[in-house]
Scaffold this motif. Sequence first.
Motif, PDB file in Angstrom:
ATOM      1  N   LEU A  53     -12.316  24.701  -5.638  1.00 51.79           N
ATOM      2  CA  LEU A  53     -11.615  23.477  -5.995  1.00 51.79           C
ATOM      3  C   LEU A  53     -10.688  23.039  -4.865  1.00 51.79           C
ATOM      4  CD1 LEU A  53     -11.336  21.494  -8.261  1.00 51.79           C
ATOM      5  CD2 LEU A  53      -9.545  22.924  -9.247  1.00 51.79           C
ATOM      6  N   HIS A  54      -9.877  23.993  -4.393  1.00 51.78           N
ATOM      7  CA  HIS A  54      -8.941  23.679  -3.322  1.00 51.78           C
ATOM      8  C   HIS A  54      -9.204  24.609  -2.160  1.00 51.78           C
ATOM      9  CE1 HIS A  54      -6.925  21.129  -6.108  1.00 51.78           C
ATOM     10  NE2 HIS A  54      -6.625  22.135  -6.923  1.00 51.78           N
ATOM     11  N   PRO A  55      -9.896  24.153  -1.143  1.00 52.48           N
ATOM     12  CA  PRO A  55     -10.177  25.031  -0.025  1.00 52.48           C
ATOM     13  C   PRO A  55      -8.893  25.384   0.719  1.00 52.48           C
ATOM     14  CG  PRO A  55     -10.819  22.794   0.491  1.00 52.48           C
ATOM     15  CD  PRO A  55     -10.380  22.787  -0.931  1.00 52.48           C
ATOM     16  N   LYS A  56      -9.003  26.317   1.635  1.00 46.14           N
ATOM     17  CA  LYS A  56      -7.787  26.742   2.324  1.00 46.14           C
ATOM     18  C   LYS A  56      -7.236  25.607   3.179  1.00 46.14           C
ATOM     19  CE  LYS A  56      -9.855  29.068   6.317  1.00 46.14           C
ATOM     20  NZ  LYS A  56     -10.103  30.380   6.894  1.00 46.14           N
ATOM     21  N   GLU A  57      -5.922  25.563   3.260  1.00 45.55           N
ATOM     22  CA  GLU A  57      -5.299  24.476   3.996  1.00 45.55           C
ATOM     23  C   GLU A  57      -4.275  25.005   4.989  1.00 45.55           C
ATOM     24  OE1 GLU A  57      -2.316  22.323   1.506  1.00 45.55           O
ATOM     25  OE2 GLU A  57      -3.481  23.149  -0.140  1.00 45.55           O
ATOM     26  N   SER A  58      -3.985  24.173   5.977  1.00 42.34           N
ATOM     27  CA  SER A  58      -3.024  24.569   6.995  1.00 42.34           C
ATOM     28  C   SER A  58      -1.636  24.120   6.572  1.00 42.34           C
ATOM     29  CB  SER A  58      -3.403  23.914   8.320  1.00 42.34           C
ATOM     30  OG  SER A  58      -2.349  24.071   9.224  1.00 42.34           O
ATOM     31  N   LEU A  59      -0.667  25.014   6.724  1.00 44.43           N
ATOM     32  CA  LEU A  59       0.700  24.673   6.358  1.00 44.43           C
ATOM     33  C   LEU A  59       1.534  24.321   7.579  1.00 44.43           C
ATOM     34  CD1 LEU A  59       1.447  27.512   3.786  1.00 44.43           C
ATOM     35  CD2 LEU A  59       0.356  25.333   3.397  1.00 44.43           C
ATOM     36  N   GLY A  60       0.894  24.313   8.744  1.00 50.73           N
ATOM     37  CA  GLY A  60       1.628  23.982   9.955  1.00 50.73           C
ATOM     38  C   GLY A  60       1.260  24.926  11.076  1.00 50.73           C
ATOM     39  N   TYR A  61       1.470  24.496  12.301  1.00 49.68           N
ATOM     40  CA  TYR A  61       1.130  25.349  13.429  1.00 49.68           C
ATOM     41  C   TYR A  61       2.148  25.150  14.542  1.00 49.68           C
ATOM     42  CZ  TYR A  61      -0.566  21.210  15.870  1.00 49.68           C
ATOM     43  OH  TYR A  61      -0.629  20.005  16.477  1.00 49.68           O
ATOM     44  N   VAL A  62       2.120  26.038  15.504  1.00 50.04           N
ATOM     45  CA  VAL A  62       2.978  25.880  16.669  1.00 50.04           C
ATOM     46  C   VAL A  62       2.278  26.535  17.860  1.00 50.04           C
ATOM     47  CG1 VAL A  62       4.335  27.958  16.207  1.00 50.04           C
ATOM     48  CG2 VAL A  62       5.354  26.112  17.518  1.00 50.04           C
ATOM     49  N   ASP A  63       2.397  25.897  19.015  1.00 51.75           N
ATOM     50  CA  ASP A  63       1.860  26.477  20.251  1.00 51.75           C
ATOM     51  C   ASP A  63       3.030  26.968  21.074  1.00 51.75           C
ATOM     52  OD1 ASP A  63      -0.835  26.117  19.839  1.00 51.75           O
ATOM     53  OD2 ASP A  63      -0.793  24.038  20.542  1.00 51.75           O
ATOM     54  N   ILE A  64       2.990  28.232  21.432  1.00 54.23           N
ATOM     55  CA  ILE A  64       4.108  28.797  22.176  1.00 54.23           C
ATOM     56  C   ILE A  64       3.652  29.087  23.590  1.00 54.23           C
ATOM     57  CG2 ILE A  64       5.768  30.679  22.298  1.00 54.23           C
ATOM     58  CD1 ILE A  64       5.306  31.037  19.265  1.00 54.23           C
ATOM     59  N   SER A  65       4.392  28.536  24.543  1.00 57.10           N
ATOM     60  CA  SER A  65       4.091  28.819  25.943  1.00 57.10           C
ATOM     61  C   SER A  65       4.597  30.221  26.277  1.00 57.10           C
ATOM     62  CB  SER A  65       4.778  27.779  26.821  1.00 57.10           C
ATOM     63  OG  SER A  65       4.976  28.309  28.096  1.00 57.10           O
ATOM     64  N   LEU A  66       3.759  30.991  26.960  1.00 60.98           N
ATOM     65  CA  LEU A  66       4.101  32.404  27.160  1.00 60.98           C
ATOM     66  C   LEU A  66       4.861  32.669  28.454  1.00 60.98           C
ATOM     67  CD1 LEU A  66       0.836  33.997  25.814  1.00 60.98           C
ATOM     68  CD2 LEU A  66       3.006  33.764  24.658  1.00 60.98           C
ATOM     69  N   ALA A  67       5.059  31.617  29.269  1.00 63.78           N
ATOM     70  CA  ALA A  67       5.743  31.830  30.544  1.00 63.78           C
ATOM     71  C   ALA A  67       7.146  32.398  30.332  1.00 63.78           C
ATOM     72  CB  ALA A  67       5.812  30.519  31.309  1.00 63.78           C
ATOM     73  N   ASP A  68       7.816  31.887  29.319  1.00 64.64           N
ATOM     74  CA  ASP A  68       9.181  32.349  29.053  1.00 64.64           C
ATOM     75  C   ASP A  68       9.206  33.821  28.664  1.00 64.64           C
ATOM     76  OD1 ASP A  68      10.067  29.887  29.565  1.00 64.64           O
ATOM     77  OD2 ASP A  68      10.314  29.280  27.461  1.00 64.64           O
ATOM     78  N   VAL A  69       8.195  34.219  27.953  1.00 67.03           N
ATOM     79  CA  VAL A  69       8.166  35.608  27.495  1.00 67.03           C
ATOM     80  C   VAL A  69       8.031  36.547  28.682  1.00 67.03           C
ATOM     81  CG1 VAL A  69       7.018  37.221  25.974  1.00 67.03           C
ATOM     82  CG2 VAL A  69       7.021  34.807  25.430  1.00 67.03           C
ATOM     83  N   VAL A  70       7.189  36.129  29.630  1.00 68.19           N
ATOM     84  CA  VAL A  70       6.976  36.996  30.790  1.00 68.19           C
ATOM     85  C   VAL A  70       8.266  37.143  31.582  1.00 68.19           C
ATOM     86  CG1 VAL A  70       5.698  37.247  32.925  1.00 68.19           C
ATOM     87  CG2 VAL A  70       4.545  36.419  30.880  1.00 68.19           C
ATOM     88  N   SER A  71       8.998  36.042  31.719  1.00 69.23           N
ATOM     89  CA  SER A  71      10.218  36.140  32.528  1.00 69.23           C
ATOM     90  C   SER A  71      11.358  36.782  31.753  1.00 69.23           C
ATOM     91  CB  SER A  71      10.623  34.758  33.030  1.00 69.23           C
ATOM     92  OG  SER A  71      10.769  33.891  31.933  1.00 69.23           O
ATOM     93  N   ASN A  72      11.373  36.628  30.415  1.00 73.74           N
ATOM     94  CA  ASN A  72      12.477  37.178  29.627  1.00 73.74           C
ATOM     95  C   ASN A  72      12.196  38.548  29.042  1.00 73.74           C
ATOM     96  OD1 ASN A  72      14.659  35.228  29.511  1.00 73.74           O
ATOM     97  ND2 ASN A  72      13.097  33.880  28.675  1.00 73.74           N
ATOM     98  N   LYS A  73      10.931  38.954  29.090  1.00 67.51           N
ATOM     99  CA  LYS A  73      10.491  40.203  28.479  1.00 67.51           C
ATOM    100  C   LYS A  73      10.490  40.152  26.954  1.00 67.51           C
ATOM    101  CE  LYS A  73      10.037  42.597  32.292  1.00 67.51           C
ATOM    102  NZ  LYS A  73       8.691  42.592  32.866  1.00 67.51           N
TER     103      LYS A  73
END
Lengths: 538, 503
Positions: A493-513
């Motif tokens: 009846l109600h297929p799965k739905e998206s509640l929201g998404y986010v794209d995170i850039s990983l450059a900051d993680v590499v520099s901040n650990k």
Amino acid sequence: MGFFSTILGFCGFGVGVSLGLVVGYYLFIYFQPDDVKDPVIRPLVEQDTETLQRLLPEIPIWVKNPDYDRVDWLNMFLRHMWPYLDKAICKTAKNIAKPIIAEQIPKYKIDSVEFEKLTLGTLPPTFQGMKVYVTDEKELIMEPSLKWAGNPNITVAVKAFALKATVQVVDLQVFASPRITLKPLVPSFPCFAKIFVSLMEKPHIDFGLKLVGADLMSIPGLYRFVQELIKDQVASMYLWPKTLEIPILDLTKAMRRPVGILHVKVLRAMKLKKKDLLGASDPYVKLKLTEDKLPSKKTTVKHRNLNPEWNEEFNFVIKEPESQALELHVYDWEQVGKHEKMGMNVIPLKELPPEEPKEMTLNLLKTMDPNNPVNDKLRGQLVVELTYKPFKEEEMPVGFEESNAVQKAPEGTPAGGGMLAVIVHEAQDVEGKHHTNPYVRILFRGEERKTKPVKKNRDPRWEEEFHFTLDEPPTNERMHIEVLSASSRIGLLHPKESLGYVDISLADVVSNKRINEKYHLIDSKNGRIQIELQWRTS
Amino acid sequence: MGLTSGLFMGTVVGVALMFGWSYMMRYRSTKRISKAMDIKLLGSLDRNDLKKICGDNFPEWISFPAFEQAKWLNKQLSKLWPFVAEAATAVIKESVEPLLEDYRPPGITSLKFSKLSLGTVAPKIEGIRVQSLKEGQITMDIDFRWGGDPSIILAVQTALVASIPIQLKDLQVFTVVRAIFQLADEIPCISAVVAALLSEPEPRIDYTLKAVGGSLTAIPGISDMIDDTVNSIVTDTLRWPHRIVVPLGGIPVDTSELELKPQGKLTVTVVRANDLKNMEMIGKSDPYAVVYVRPLFKVKTKVIEDNLNPVWDQTFALIAEDKETQSLIIEVFDEDIGQDKRLGTAKLPLITLEAETVTEVDLRLLPSLDMLKIKDKKDRGTVTVKVFYHEFNKEEQVAALEEEKQILEARKKLKEAGVIGSTMDALDGAASLVGSGVGMVGTGIGAGVGLVGSGLGAVGSGLSKAGRFMGRSITGHSSSSKRNGSTTPGNDTPENGGSQPLQ
């Protein structure tokens, strides 16, 4: 002649000054009472404007700043408790000081040192506001503004060479704004393991120090010097970022960390009962630890065998050897339909000797209730070999304190590369049109990982960790994180739905650990998700 | 000449120096003391003080409610909640399961938690009030609200049907928790903590019950039974004057002062009832009465068959712990096959009784003690009781306490032997052996959950159905009317749920 009289004059002046000091001392200081009186306090409404003017700089911080909360109930509590607290503290202080004094006295040829008076006075400390900070880390931070302007009377009498001298501390005033951090938070009472206290500013300290009745602190200049000295001394110890650490709980216990490994060898079973209509039963054994959320482990199925030999080995991680137990269930495998129970038994781990293998022959029971008559029937026996190996101290996984710091990548990671750890903490205000059973899908370099769904919850909490081993730092890459919901029934009846998404850039993680942040979800009304990313290099 | 003038000058300078010093001393000392006074004054400001200080620039965000807000505490609590919830689960299981066992109604053979998690929504502390009502004690009232999403599944095992899991959903707890701290002279300065739910305002504990994978109608009356037990647990263990005393470690202290003790003996003679409602299809009702002060100690009259004006004339002795707030509850039931029907309930606040005199009162029977729940105004008849209140002296008190302990002990033994279904209806032990089926005391008693939080703040809560808290809420009004010395309780109108004695 003139020369002579000048000399005499100087001598006379010298003698006169000493005489004058003595006379003055007796006149102005000696006969002053040295006990501390309770100040008479008039209610504020009766005060005149001049006093009010004087009050202005001391107005509590909660009046001035809306982000500070009033804690008058705490002040009230403290006020009623203060007389008791006063007695208790003084008693403890005396008891602590006594042996120390007794030890030190012979060195200095002093007859005795004792507290003539010791009281903290009638005025309790007051909290003039409380502020808390909310961060994404697992810690509680609060900043009370503490002001204690007391009227203590601490008189120490020193006796030496038949002379008595008194040192008296009066009117102690301490104003400080300590920052109290409770961390890490743990799931056993009182729910935090350590208290960190540090001062955000240099504290204000003022007091009167009377030596034989004369207040040294009122010598011009000396007071400022002493005050600065004390402030610097305190500041060098506790001024932020230096902290005072008070341990409350033992972390190993509080965190329920693994303390040992249990090796289980399922050897064989004897005289099992026939359950199938045709032929013998098809037995297999399921093993499980009590209070463990992990799925149970299974042996292979021995077809048509009532005296099967397995000789299969399993390992379990033990967290609480005192209370945990190993559950063994023997089932009859079926091609179709439900697998039938053939019997079970439980071995409490505290019965096991550490480090030595123990072979046990267990009678299979229907239930664990010892008085239940159904257990009288014979259901066969199961033979297992158990070895419990507690971790040695040095083998213990390293302390929790470093868990906030970035851990090392596991061995075997390629040089130059590392491991990307993604910890999905929680989300807020996620809402689906038809159902809200949120789970998180992580897409990174074509790899997909999913968390478990949380049923019917707008503020789900997952606390799941995922690892990606990479050859090089993901400097120019992004990670797609999506919150999805699937219907709890079959989603026709109600297929799965998206509640929201986010794209995170990983450059900051590499520099901040390490980055621990809340992200606003795209395509969601108000949703936020807290994601922690760590880049662990070898 | 030089010597004399030198001497004189020197003395003057010396005295002046000393004077200067002492002046400085006094100046600094007054400055410090006045500062101490200022700090003290500013430590407890009220609206008028602040108005005077701030004048027209009175900050708008400041208000002075009777219960002081504690936003910072709520912030901390919501952050800490996942950890508290996990830690509390074990504590609750340990402390509540024995309680459930004690209050388990007959017909239910076992009552345990099969799943217990406190959910993700943290409780809120709406306000805190601190008073010192007694020397050496600090009273702290915490306005506690929790509209949580806990997942609590009770495994209910009945004699007739196999285990059914029952889920408690949509739990809401609104209550004022009173914590009394007994102060002591030694660190940590608090020797004991007393916790209770204040009866005024009445604690409100709402929830809905749902059978997992089945329907609650499978066992008739189970929902009522659970509701009623929850209610009994909460009123009988948590609600003021009942309390939980937690002695804090380290200080050996006599907590008996804080504990609830038998205060007096109530001798009740249930004389008769008049004009009872007929509940039977054939013939007339078979009424009996259940009388109690605490739900833990219930007594029953014999059943008089086929009579709407029964005369029992049976006498019981009950123990009262707090005359000020407790009441005598009389419930009249119709014995029936299966579940007994309630014919009516009456309440007699103990405060209306005069000590050491026999009073005979007619009480009108009401369908429920909760005024809000009463829908019809039908006449349900009256019940006549004779009561005699005797205040204990010290020795009698000790004896009564001892006796109470013995009764509980004896019951426990009987229960272990499996004779009595529950401790609840056991005072007339022999009688309760008769058919301890599902509906012996019927809806009178049930099963349920009471929850005692612990840890730092002694967070207490409990579960019960809305408005199930009948009676026992003596309002300020009714107690004051007693103090006026009226010996005719008929003139009093207890505000809440009290039955009106007829004169």
